[in-house]
Enzyme design. Sequence first.
Site, PDB file in Angstrom:
ATOM      1  N   ASP A 137      -1.296   8.230   4.733  1.00  0.00           N
ATOM      2  CA  ASP A 137      -0.661   9.064   3.721  1.00  0.00           C
ATOM      3  C   ASP A 137      -1.556  10.240   3.323  1.00  0.00           C
ATOM      4  O   ASP A 137      -1.869  10.427   2.156  1.00  0.00           O
ATOM      5  CB  ASP A 137      -0.359   8.143   2.511  1.00  0.00           C
ATOM      6  CG  ASP A 137       0.323   8.867   1.369  1.00  0.00           C
ATOM      7  OD1 ASP A 137       1.151   9.747   1.636  1.00  0.00           O
ATOM      8  OD2 ASP A 137       0.012   8.543   0.207  1.00  0.00           O
ATOM      9  N   GLU A 155      -5.740  -1.064   4.893  1.00  0.00           N
ATOM     10  CA  GLU A 155      -4.354  -1.511   5.057  1.00  0.00           C
ATOM     11  C   GLU A 155      -3.920  -1.616   6.514  1.00  0.00           C
ATOM     12  O   GLU A 155      -2.895  -1.040   6.904  1.00  0.00           O
ATOM     13  CB  GLU A 155      -3.405  -0.604   4.263  1.00  0.00           C
ATOM     14  CG  GLU A 155      -3.634  -0.674   2.769  1.00  0.00           C
ATOM     15  CD  GLU A 155      -2.539   0.003   1.958  1.00  0.00           C
ATOM     16  OE1 GLU A 155      -1.665   0.662   2.553  1.00  0.00           O
ATOM     17  OE2 GLU A 155      -2.562  -0.143   0.722  1.00  0.00           O
ATOM     18  N   TYR A 198       0.767  -1.897  -5.700  1.00  0.00           N
ATOM     19  CA  TYR A 198       1.468  -0.833  -6.440  1.00  0.00           C
ATOM     20  C   TYR A 198       2.665  -1.401  -7.187  1.00  0.00           C
ATOM     21  O   TYR A 198       3.791  -0.976  -6.992  1.00  0.00           O
ATOM     22  CB  TYR A 198       1.888   0.279  -5.459  1.00  0.00           C
ATOM     23  CG  TYR A 198       0.689   1.115  -5.036  1.00  0.00           C
ATOM     24  CD1 TYR A 198       0.271   2.196  -5.793  1.00  0.00           C
ATOM     25  CD2 TYR A 198      -0.044   0.778  -3.902  1.00  0.00           C
ATOM     26  CE1 TYR A 198      -0.845   2.938  -5.439  1.00  0.00           C
ATOM     27  CE2 TYR A 198      -1.162   1.512  -3.526  1.00  0.00           C
ATOM     28  CZ  TYR A 198      -1.554   2.598  -4.302  1.00  0.00           C
ATOM     29  OH  TYR A 198      -2.663   3.326  -3.948  1.00  0.00           O
ATOM     30  N   GLU A 200      -7.074  -0.463  -4.900  1.00  0.00           N
ATOM     31  CA  GLU A 200      -6.148   0.642  -5.201  1.00  0.00           C
ATOM     32  C   GLU A 200      -5.111   0.128  -6.182  1.00  0.00           C
ATOM     33  O   GLU A 200      -4.639  -1.005  -6.064  1.00  0.00           O
ATOM     34  CB  GLU A 200      -5.385   1.124  -3.950  1.00  0.00           C
ATOM     35  CG  GLU A 200      -6.164   1.977  -3.000  1.00  0.00           C
ATOM     36  CD  GLU A 200      -5.325   2.466  -1.810  1.00  0.00           C
ATOM     37  OE1 GLU A 200      -4.090   2.637  -1.943  1.00  0.00           O
ATOM     38  OE2 GLU A 200      -5.924   2.651  -0.740  1.00  0.00           O
TER      39      GLU A 200
HETATM   40  C1  GCB Z   1      -1.906   3.076  -0.153  1.00  0.00           C
HETATM   41  C2  GCB Z   1      -2.805   3.753   0.802  1.00  0.00           C
HETATM   42  C3  GCB Z   1      -3.114   5.180   0.406  1.00  0.00           C
HETATM   43  C4  GCB Z   1      -1.842   5.861  -0.101  1.00  0.00           C
HETATM   44  C5  GCB Z   1      -1.368   5.115  -1.326  1.00  0.00           C
HETATM   45  C6  GCB Z   1      -0.043   5.697  -1.873  1.00  0.00           C
HETATM   46  O1  GCB Z   1      -1.799   1.883  -0.202  1.00  0.00           O
HETATM   47  O2  GCB Z   1      -3.991   3.045   1.056  1.00  0.00           O
HETATM   48  O3  GCB Z   1      -3.639   5.849   1.520  1.00  0.00           O
HETATM   49  O4  GCB Z   1      -2.023   7.204  -0.365  1.00  0.00           O
HETATM   50  O5  GCB Z   1      -1.135   3.779  -0.999  1.00  0.00           O
HETATM   51  O6  GCB Z   1      -0.100   6.525  -2.762  1.00  0.00           O
HETATM   52  O7  GCB Z   1       1.007   5.333  -1.368  1.00  0.00           O
END
Ligand code: GCB
Length: 590
Positions: A145, A389, A442, A478
């Site tokens: 990403d 990931e 997330y 994260e």
């Molecule tokens: C993740 C990734 C990261 C992305 C982020 C997102 O899990 O490791 O590279 O930018 O999520 O914002 O989706």
Amino acid sequence: MNSRKGISQSGPTLDMPVPSSFNDVGQDRQLRSFVGWVWYEREVTLPQRWTQDLGTRVVLRIGSAHYYAIVWVNGVHVVEHEGGHLPFEADISKLVQSGPLSSCRITIAINNTLTPHTLPPGTILHRTDTSKYPKGYFVQNTNFDFFNYAGLHRPVLLYTTPTTYIDDITVTTSVDQGTGLVDYQIFVQGSEHFQLEVRLLDQEGKVVAQGTGCRGQLQVPNAHLWWPYLMHEHPAYLYSLEVRVTTQTAAGPVSDFYTLPVGIRTVEVTERQFLINGKPFYFHGVNKHEDADIRGRGFDWALLVKDFNLLRWLGANAFRTSHYPYAEEVLQLCDRYGIVVIDESPGVGIVLAQSYGNRSLQHHLEVMGELVRRDKNHPAVVMWSVANEPASFLPPAGYYFKTLIAHTKALDPSRPVTFVTNSNYEADLGAPYVDVICVNSYYSWYHDYGHLEVIPLQLATQFENWYRTYQKPIIQSEYGAGAIPGFHQDPPVMFSEEYQKALLQQYHMVLDEKRKNYVVGELIWNFADFMTDQAPQRVMGNKKGIFTRQRQPKAAAFLLRERYWQLANDTRRPPAAGGAQCLESGLFHV
Ligand code: GCB
């Protein structure tokens, strides 16, 4: 290529700054998304001594060329390199010392194409439906990403050494009842006959230990340890290791001399803790990107210093080099400021079965070799991350990560190794081999949209599952939410600054509970907004930054600042209200 003709004779050229990505400096849409070969060329005049004195070794060093690079000097092929984030060199002495020419033309061809076997991997998709696409149409697909910026991202340097020179130094440190032990190993090239002297100097310039020979141990009674900046009132203490190798030549003795900053510190992982110098360390920091307007991923001192000022304003004591190795200058500043680093390889987006074969593994092992060789002596680096990931639930992932992690530990037995996972705890085949579980999640962002209230339960369950299964310390590597700066909505809705803040607060409640136990860190995603490929869910890039791409704070930055200084409070108080700490003048010799 004709060795006498420069590239400008083959057609029109563009002026291109170095270091910089090539993508965003022009006005041309094609250049921005270009996939394939680009050519850089520069003619330089060398000092006479470099071309006349055969006792001088002339080296060309390329800090980073993304992704595959072929290099010529005066039309002669000198080196090739695969991988966009680590330096490589070529000894060009013979070439520049063979004729009357004092000029030297450096040509670098770079290809940014990513395939299932590159790191990071990618795929080229050929669109063959001629009712929709012109003939030969293809696009580069990736499973990560961020924008695949390309070009010469770090400085290209020419430097010299004597022909007998210090090729590499490895330093590891330990502490025995207050005495710092500095084990060193020095690799010399060019001759078997030389004298080697080693001195360790403290910050006052006093010699505290010395030795001779290629390997040995220096003992420093009452050593000043290297501490992270919020853990000690005199953090980031660096000694200087001076290495001098001397050979006798017809013209008299000739020496190569190198000074390496050395921080004496230990790192250890227990079932529940991450210890630095025997004391529990809690990572409270960020994930970053090398990313900015116009220069893309190009190295920029002003941006770097701004970022470090922001990190210290926040009270962040750590960051991860998501998702590739950063410029060496970044690590040098971390050593000097006492900011702890999880150093990550470019192993991001390894999700295709093809990317788990021997060819990919072999390359990944080589990349870890280059990364460890470059960064092993930085006290700030406390852990290696071999990937982010990956599809670690795929059957070949077990062998892949077992081999990769064992290899990294063999290269550097002094540091823990991890990779960052978003796989299910029961399905992850790589997790058995890591020292610390690093998990990304997330909640209330990529699912349960808008339902902040589910976070406490889901996050607590996440931690409990991982800990019950592995009994290893856990870092929330994260978490975060997108916020478009200036979008406000209360009660919070997604993409408002209020939602980003509220989501973090839900995470913090659980983190505060679990950090009493086995959670050893939290790293926000992301430090700043950054550019991605174009996609319907990306608004001019990823907006999960707590700072904008131009490094201005969103509401969440103030929340984190309060939290991080609170977390640091045991050892140090926050700076006066509104005032970021100023970097002392004289710190910079750039
Ligand atoms: C993740 C990734 C990261 C992305 C982020 C997102 O899990 O490791 O590279 O930018 O999520 O914002 O989706």
